[in-house]
Design a protein around this motif. Sequence first.
Motif, PDB file in Angstrom:
ATOM      1  N   SER A  31       0.872  -1.165  -0.065  1.00 19.10           N
ATOM      2  CA  SER A  31      -0.050  -0.064   0.065  1.00 19.10           C
ATOM      3  C   SER A  31       0.795   1.223   0.104  1.00 19.10           C
ATOM      4  O   SER A  31       0.566   2.233  -0.734  1.00 19.10           O
ATOM      5  N   LEU A  32       1.711   1.415   0.819  1.00 23.71           N
ATOM      6  CA  LEU A  32       2.734   2.406   0.969  1.00 23.71           C
ATOM      7  C   LEU A  32       3.521   2.746  -0.557  1.00 23.71           C
ATOM      8  O   LEU A  32       3.475   3.919  -0.728  1.00 23.71           O
ATOM      9  N   LEU A  33       4.170   1.776  -0.867  1.00 25.93           N
ATOM     10  CA  LEU A  33       4.837   1.700  -2.015  1.00 25.93           C
ATOM     11  C   LEU A  33       4.004   2.224  -3.470  1.00 25.93           C
ATOM     12  O   LEU A  33       4.179   3.128  -4.144  1.00 25.93           O
ATOM     13  N   CYS A  34       2.799   1.575  -3.524  1.00 24.57           N
ATOM     14  CA  CYS A  34       1.692   2.008  -4.563  1.00 24.57           C
ATOM     15  C   CYS A  34       1.448   3.343  -4.464  1.00 24.57           C
ATOM     16  O   CYS A  34       1.610   4.250  -5.337  1.00 24.57           O
ATOM     17  N   ARG A  35       0.957   3.557  -3.088  1.00 26.49           N
ATOM     18  CA  ARG A  35       0.392   5.129  -3.119  1.00 26.49           C
ATOM     19  C   ARG A  35       1.523   6.295  -3.226  1.00 26.49           C
ATOM     20  O   ARG A  35       1.170   7.292  -3.910  1.00 26.49           O
ATOM     21  N   GLU A  36       2.696   6.043  -2.750  1.00 24.99           N
ATOM     22  CA  GLU A  36       3.620   6.928  -3.007  1.00 24.99           C
ATOM     23  C   GLU A  36       4.100   7.120  -4.457  1.00 24.99           C
ATOM     24  O   GLU A  36       4.228   8.177  -4.893  1.00 24.99           O
ATOM     25  N   ALA A  37       4.182   5.982  -5.227  1.00 29.60           N
ATOM     26  CA  ALA A  37       4.559   5.743  -6.635  1.00 29.60           C
ATOM     27  C   ALA A  37       3.688   6.729  -7.352  1.00 29.60           C
ATOM     28  O   ALA A  37       4.090   7.523  -8.403  1.00 29.60           O
ATOM     29  N   LEU A  38       2.294   6.502  -7.085  1.00 32.47           N
ATOM     30  CA  LEU A  38       1.362   7.170  -7.950  1.00 32.47           C
ATOM     31  C   LEU A  38       0.926   8.627  -7.411  1.00 32.47           C
ATOM     32  O   LEU A  38       0.761   9.468  -8.386  1.00 32.47           O
ATOM     33  N   ALA A  39       1.067   8.915  -6.319  1.00 27.35           N
ATOM     34  CA  ALA A  39       0.806  10.171  -5.777  1.00 27.35           C
ATOM     35  C   ALA A  39       2.140  11.165  -6.084  1.00 27.35           C
ATOM     36  O   ALA A  39       1.753  12.222  -6.558  1.00 27.35           O
ATOM     37  N   SER A  40       3.365  10.551  -6.209  1.00 24.86           N
ATOM     38  CA  SER A  40       4.335  11.446  -6.729  1.00 24.86           C
ATOM     39  C   SER A  40       4.429  11.553  -8.196  1.00 24.86           C
ATOM     40  O   SER A  40       5.375  12.343  -8.794  1.00 24.86           O
ATOM     41  N   GLY A  41       3.562  11.107  -9.025  1.00 21.80           N
ATOM     42  CA  GLY A  41       3.498  11.176 -10.616  1.00 21.80           C
ATOM     43  C   GLY A  41       4.583  10.249 -11.238  1.00 21.80           C
ATOM     44  O   GLY A  41       5.050  10.671 -12.237  1.00 21.80           O
ATOM     45  N   SER A  42       5.364   9.599 -10.332  1.00 15.55           N
ATOM     46  CA  SER A  42       6.578   8.792 -11.091  1.00 15.55           C
ATOM     47  C   SER A  42       6.360   7.709 -11.812  1.00 15.55           C
ATOM     48  O   SER A  42       7.191   7.156 -12.765  1.00 15.55           O
ATOM     49  N   ILE A  43       4.979   7.175 -11.818  1.00 18.31           N
ATOM     50  CA  ILE A  43       4.693   6.142 -12.495  1.00 18.31           C
ATOM     51  C   ILE A  43       2.854   5.956 -12.740  1.00 18.31           C
ATOM     52  O   ILE A  43       2.381   6.505 -11.866  1.00 18.31           O
ATOM     53  N   ASP A  44       2.573   5.769 -13.685  1.00 15.40           N
ATOM     54  CA  ASP A  44       0.979   5.569 -13.884  1.00 15.40           C
ATOM     55  C   ASP A  44       0.382   4.257 -13.399  1.00 15.40           C
ATOM     56  O   ASP A  44       1.248   3.101 -13.134  1.00 15.40           O
ATOM     57  N   ALA A  45      -0.641   3.992 -13.264  1.00 13.68           N
ATOM     58  CA  ALA A  45      -1.267   2.971 -12.480  1.00 13.68           C
ATOM     59  C   ALA A  45      -1.229   1.745 -13.294  1.00 13.68           C
ATOM     60  O   ALA A  45      -0.769   0.545 -12.810  1.00 13.68           O
ATOM     61  N   ALA A  46      -1.382   1.640 -14.649  1.00 10.68           N
ATOM     62  CA  ALA A  46      -1.128   0.540 -15.577  1.00 10.68           C
ATOM     63  C   ALA A  46       0.073  -0.017 -15.587  1.00 10.68           C
ATOM     64  O   ALA A  46       0.391  -1.165 -15.400  1.00 10.68           O
ATOM     65  N   VAL A 199      -1.362  -2.756 -22.730  1.00 14.57           N
ATOM     66  CA  VAL A 199      -1.661  -2.453 -24.072  1.00 14.57           C
ATOM     67  C   VAL A 199      -2.732  -1.692 -24.452  1.00 14.57           C
ATOM     68  O   VAL A 199      -2.782  -0.454 -25.109  1.00 14.57           O
ATOM     69  N   LEU A 200      -3.977  -2.301 -24.096  1.00 14.86           N
ATOM     70  CA  LEU A 200      -5.507  -1.822 -23.963  1.00 14.86           C
ATOM     71  C   LEU A 200      -5.506  -0.400 -23.519  1.00 14.86           C
ATOM     72  O   LEU A 200      -6.034   0.401 -24.001  1.00 14.86           O
ATOM     73  N   LEU A 201      -4.996  -0.266 -22.117  1.00 19.25           N
ATOM     74  CA  LEU A 201      -5.178   0.867 -21.498  1.00 19.25           C
ATOM     75  C   LEU A 201      -4.471   2.110 -22.315  1.00 19.25           C
ATOM     76  O   LEU A 201      -4.498   3.075 -22.189  1.00 19.25           O
ATOM     77  N   VAL A 202      -2.965   1.595 -22.452  1.00 22.71           N
ATOM     78  CA  VAL A 202      -2.127   2.749 -22.938  1.00 22.71           C
ATOM     79  C   VAL A 202      -2.857   3.077 -24.645  1.00 22.71           C
ATOM     80  O   VAL A 202      -2.947   4.338 -24.799  1.00 22.71           O
ATOM     81  N   LEU A 203      -3.181   2.189 -25.398  1.00 21.21           N
ATOM     82  CA  LEU A 203      -3.899   2.555 -26.591  1.00 21.21           C
ATOM     83  C   LEU A 203      -5.222   3.739 -26.329  1.00 21.21           C
ATOM     84  O   LEU A 203      -5.426   4.341 -27.516  1.00 21.21           O
ATOM     85  N   SER A 204      -5.865   3.266 -25.352  1.00 16.03           N
ATOM     86  CA  SER A 204      -7.190   4.216 -25.096  1.00 16.03           C
ATOM     87  C   SER A 204      -6.793   5.473 -24.331  1.00 16.03           C
ATOM     88  O   SER A 204      -7.598   6.152 -24.178  1.00 16.03           O
ATOM     89  N   GLY A 205      -5.646   5.761 -23.952  1.00 18.81           N
ATOM     90  CA  GLY A 205      -5.277   6.626 -23.172  1.00 18.81           C
ATOM     91  C   GLY A 205      -5.502   6.661 -21.706  1.00 18.81           C
ATOM     92  O   GLY A 205      -5.868   7.682 -21.187  1.00 18.81           O
ATOM     93  N   MET A 206      -5.946   5.375 -21.190  1.00 19.72           N
ATOM     94  CA  MET A 206      -6.440   5.447 -19.775  1.00 19.72           C
ATOM     95  C   MET A 206      -5.311   4.742 -18.720  1.00 19.72           C
ATOM     96  O   MET A 206      -5.820   4.099 -17.932  1.00 19.72           O
ATOM     97  N   ALA A 207      -4.234   4.827 -19.228  1.00 17.48           N
ATOM     98  CA  ALA A 207      -2.998   4.205 -18.440  1.00 17.48           C
ATOM     99  C   ALA A 207      -3.021   4.855 -16.912  1.00 17.48           C
ATOM    100  O   ALA A 207      -2.752   4.071 -16.259  1.00 17.48           O
ATOM    101  N   GLY A 208      -3.296   5.997 -17.057  1.00 20.46           N
ATOM    102  CA  GLY A 208      -3.141   6.680 -15.579  1.00 20.46           C
ATOM    103  C   GLY A 208      -4.749   6.930 -15.226  1.00 20.46           C
ATOM    104  O   GLY A 208      -4.811   7.852 -14.381  1.00 20.46           O
ATOM    105  N   GLY A 209      -5.708   6.323 -15.389  1.00 20.08           N
ATOM    106  CA  GLY A 209      -7.153   6.274 -14.957  1.00 20.08           C
ATOM    107  C   GLY A 209      -7.829   7.593 -15.664  1.00 20.08           C
ATOM    108  O   GLY A 209      -7.872   7.389 -17.113  1.00 20.08           O
ATOM    109  N   VAL A 210      -8.243   8.255 -14.847  1.00 21.31           N
ATOM    110  CA  VAL A 210      -9.151   9.331 -15.718  1.00 21.31           C
ATOM    111  C   VAL A 210      -8.069  10.611 -16.445  1.00 21.31           C
ATOM    112  O   VAL A 210      -8.445  11.191 -17.184  1.00 21.31           O
ATOM    113  N   GLU A 211      -6.855  10.569 -16.031  1.00 26.82           N
ATOM    114  CA  GLU A 211      -5.801  11.302 -16.634  1.00 26.82           C
ATOM    115  C   GLU A 211      -5.271  10.695 -17.973  1.00 26.82           C
ATOM    116  O   GLU A 211      -5.025   9.359 -17.842  1.00 26.82           O
TER     117      GLU A 211
END
Length: 297
Positions: A31-46, A199-211
């Motif tokens: 939980s800590l690693l995932c939250r920090e990684a996404l909150a810092s903007g260093s990687i997208d969720a996908a 691949v599907l999320l990147v092609l659809s532009g949804m790798a980062g969720g709503v952004e």
Amino acid sequence: MTNTPKTMSQHSNVRLWCLTALTMSAFAANSLLCREALASGSIDAASFTLVRMVSGAVVLATLVLWQSGNKPLPGNWRSALALLGYAAAFSFAYQSLSAATGALLLFGAVQGSMIAYGFWAGERLRPLQVFGVVLAMVGLGWFLLPGVAAPDPLGAVLMLLAGCCWGVYSLLGRGVASPLAATAGNFVRAVPLALLLYVLLVLSGMAGGVEPGFTLSGIGVLYGMTSGALASGLGYALWYWVLPKLEATTAATVQLSVPIIAAFGGWLLLGEAMSLRLVISACAVLGGIAMVVMLRR
């Protein structure tokens, strides 16, 4: 000075509890690693999901193959799909949830889904267990009510989905001959599914969720690899080593510490605030689940 059997037993117990505490800390670290990684903007969720699954599969498969040789890895595609559902929903949920909130919702959904399945399968609850279920549901419901301190609705739904997927994964894995080998096989099977989803999320532009778009940096990949290889891979390996040495009730109740460790870790390491609403809800949810688990026949 020679060690007596009693002294050796005490040393063994201390070692067992130290490894158990380390395992629970590893689970909370996800939980800590995932939250920090996404909150810092260093990687997208996908991308985080894919890196976590690949690194976890490499570590677990290496451990199992080293122990058992070149035997085919057990597991099945249904479990792999449930595993990916958990990992993906987990990552996307942590875009908007704090580490403590996510861990509480995840744990509540995992235990809730397994308790519901037990009831559906014919397990009947004692009066105190019924009270525990009601207490946990009220605590979780109150935590999710709209308000200033309420979690993001979409993030909460995704984390509850992640917990249900993990509950399904746990139920599908009951009774397997080698849980560690099966987990390794399921991680390996989940990798191509995770790649397809990526691949599907990147092609659809949804790798980062709503952004739109996706983000991938060295530190973000490191967060994902640490989550997959250490917190997940080695964490599961440790858990399956200590699990046979613990009583069933102890093994179930010790997992109550994971949301608590995540909460304090988020406060100490990520600077997250712990609201009174979160603390009261956590006490109700974890206390209610403890009643059900500890009184189970």
